[in-house]
Scaffold this motif. Structure first.
Motif, mmCIF file in Angstrom:
data_model
loop_
_atom_site.group_PDB
_atom_site.id
_atom_site.type_symbol
_atom_site.label_atom_id
_atom_site.label_comp_id
_atom_site.label_asym_id
_atom_site.label_seq_id
_atom_site.Cartn_x
_atom_site.Cartn_y
_atom_site.Cartn_z
ATOM 1 N N GLU A 58 0.886 -1.160 0.218
ATOM 2 C CA GLU A 58 -0.026 -0.065 0.050
ATOM 3 C C GLU A 58 0.793 1.182 0.022
ATOM 4 O O GLU A 58 0.382 2.124 -0.767
ATOM 5 C CB GLU A 58 -1.041 0.038 1.270
ATOM 6 N N ALA A 59 1.922 1.178 0.651
ATOM 7 C CA ALA A 59 2.843 2.526 0.740
ATOM 8 C C ALA A 59 3.781 2.359 -0.293
ATOM 9 O O ALA A 59 4.280 3.605 -1.021
ATOM 10 C CB ALA A 59 3.686 2.223 1.853
ATOM 11 N N TYR A 60 4.421 1.139 -0.825
ATOM 12 C CA TYR A 60 5.439 1.262 -1.915
ATOM 13 C C TYR A 60 5.183 0.693 -3.247
ATOM 14 O O TYR A 60 5.948 0.585 -4.247
ATOM 15 C CB TYR A 60 6.622 0.495 -1.335
ATOM 16 N N GLY A 61 3.896 0.266 -3.307
ATOM 17 C CA GLY A 61 3.630 -0.419 -4.640
ATOM 18 C C GLY A 61 3.872 -1.905 -4.675
ATOM 19 O O GLY A 61 4.504 -2.444 -3.881
ATOM 20 N N PRO A 62 3.679 -2.729 -5.708
ATOM 21 C CA PRO A 62 3.663 -4.222 -5.702
ATOM 22 C C PRO A 62 5.297 -4.426 -5.220
ATOM 23 O O PRO A 62 6.103 -3.865 -5.894
ATOM 24 C CB PRO A 62 3.342 -4.508 -7.349
ATOM 25 N N LEU A 63 5.425 -5.473 -4.601
ATOM 26 C CA LEU A 63 6.625 -6.092 -4.284
ATOM 27 C C LEU A 63 7.056 -6.976 -5.564
ATOM 28 O O LEU A 63 6.108 -7.604 -6.128
ATOM 29 C CB LEU A 63 6.910 -6.712 -2.838
ATOM 30 N N GLN A 64 8.286 -7.103 -6.018
ATOM 31 C CA GLN A 64 8.672 -8.219 -6.680
ATOM 32 C C GLN A 64 9.367 -9.266 -6.248
ATOM 33 O O GLN A 64 10.314 -9.275 -5.317
ATOM 34 C CB GLN A 64 9.841 -7.584 -7.777
ATOM 35 N N GLN A 65 8.753 -10.560 -6.362
ATOM 36 C CA GLN A 65 9.316 -12.057 -5.619
ATOM 37 C C GLN A 65 10.558 -12.088 -6.174
ATOM 38 O O GLN A 65 11.008 -12.157 -7.577
ATOM 39 C CB GLN A 65 8.221 -13.026 -5.890
ATOM 40 N N ILE A 66 11.605 -12.852 -5.186
ATOM 41 C CA ILE A 66 12.621 -13.111 -5.503
ATOM 42 C C ILE A 66 12.731 -14.575 -5.784
ATOM 43 O O ILE A 66 12.281 -15.363 -4.590
ATOM 44 C CB ILE A 66 13.792 -12.555 -4.726
ATOM 45 N N PRO A 67 13.291 -15.279 -6.630
ATOM 46 C CA PRO A 67 13.235 -16.850 -6.686
ATOM 47 C C PRO A 67 13.980 -17.237 -5.627
ATOM 48 O O PRO A 67 14.868 -16.836 -5.022
ATOM 49 C CB PRO A 67 13.908 -17.125 -8.135
ATOM 50 N N LEU A 68 13.570 -18.477 -5.266
ATOM 51 C CA LEU A 68 13.902 -19.465 -3.924
ATOM 52 C C LEU A 68 15.363 -19.789 -4.301
ATOM 53 O O LEU A 68 15.869 -20.138 -5.425
ATOM 54 C CB LEU A 68 13.369 -20.587 -3.892
#
Ligand code: SF4
Length: 331
Positions: A218-228
């Motif tokens: 909500e504060a920073y916009g969508p987060l990007q997932q890092i591969p495992l």
């Protein structure tokens, strides 16, 4: 050597070793204010015993070791143990979980001894709330310890583990997210688990990873997932859309990861736990002190691991609390 597998086909590659039950904090989700009756010296494994056990375990396929407590840095000469473990052929990663208060004094010695990774437990960036949660007014000392750690790039990454609790963590989320963006710390939130000695845990006190992620997005916009990094990794890690900073979520209750679990634990008093929530243990200390050879020790470990629990049953009617609280297991 046959790989170390359980009856569900999971390959066990990660060993967490508790080197002491003692701690200099009294976190409310872990220990009573008055502490717990400490183990006696002869009940605790010596460094020689820990090194022998680890050498045999690494020979069976263990690749990652994490040292825990209580608070591991309260045990004398811990850098010596780190050095000895680091010399075991085949060990790929040696890390430590600490509450950080002794880091300013010990970071240099740990780096020189060969420590490569570290997790610092830090649940609040607000002094009063830090003191409320840990029953110690020591936030400044922990932050100084983290700053000292930054002087040793050989210990990387620096991970911060924050236990997430409803009604406590919500106002901490954005300050921690900002910390992750300003410093090269990977900030992760761990859902509150029923391992507290006071047995006050309630499911409604959990603030889930998904809820914390929503506050950040909500504060920073969508987060990007890092591969495992590997299938048994417990944290789901993300970076911010501009690529600055890393946060993660460890959700053992809302998104259990037992199906890919590769972990076993050795307690400070030499008991092998094949699950964090185990209600039974294998007495390794007696085996180590019985004079048997490494082959017998190998068979004892293999037998115990074969019977590793399928999963925790938190929230199920069949859920049974672990036979020890967190400080006696080591996380
Ligand atoms: S609860 Fe037990 S089986 Fe599940 S991830 Fe934790 S240690 Fe592994």
């Amino acid at each position: 050597m046959e790989p170390l597998v359980d009856s569900y086909g999971r390959h066990i590659k990660s060993l967490r070793i508790s080197v002491t039950d003692k701690c200099n904090f009294r976190c409310t989700y872990c220990m009573p204010a008055e502490g717990l009756p400490w183990l006696k010296k002869d009940q605790i494994l010596s460094y020689e015993e820990i090194v022998r056990f680890t050498r045999v375990a690494v020979n069976m396929g263990i690749e990652q070791i994490r040292l825990t407590g209580g608070e591991p840095l309260v045990r004398r000469d811990l850098p010596d143990l780190v050095r000895q473990l680091g010399e075991i052929p085949g060990l790929r990663s040696l890390s430590l979980t600490t509450n950080g208060i002794l880091l300013k004094q010990q970071a240099g010695a740990l780096a020189a001894a060969g420590l490569t990774r570290i997790n610092v437990s830090l649940d609040s960036l607000i002094p009063e709330k830090f003191a409320e949660m840990t029953r110690r007014d020591q936030l400044a000392a922990v932050l100084e310890g983290l700053a000292e750690l930054e002087r040793y790039p050989s210990i990387h990454p620096i991970k911060i583990n924050a236990v997430a609790m409803r009604g406590f963590t919500e106002e901490e989320v954005l300050p921690f997210a900002e910390l992750a963006r300003q410093k090269a710390y990977s900030v992760r939130w761990i859902e509150f688990m029923p391992l507290d000695a006071d047995q006050i845990w309630r499911k409604e006190d959990i603030l889930s990873g998904a809820e914390i992620k929503a506050i950040i997005e909500e504060a920073y916009g969508p987060l990007q997932q890092i591969p495992l990094d590997h299938p048994a990794e417990t944290a789901r890690r993300y970076t911010f859309s501009d690529g600055i900073g890393e946060v993660g979520f460890i959700n053992p209750v809302s998104e259990p990861f037992c199906s890919s679990c590769d972990r076993i634990r050795l307690t400070a008093d030499g008991q092998l736990r094949t699950c964090l929530f185990a209600t039974e243990e294998t007495d390794i200390r007696s085996v180590l002190r019985s004079g048997v050879d490494d082959e017998a020790l190998t068979q004892t470990i293999r037998q115990a691991v074969w019977h590793k629990e399928l999963k925790h049953y938190i929230g199920d009617k069949s859920f049974k609390r672990a036979n020890r609280s967190m400080s006696m297991i080591g996380g």
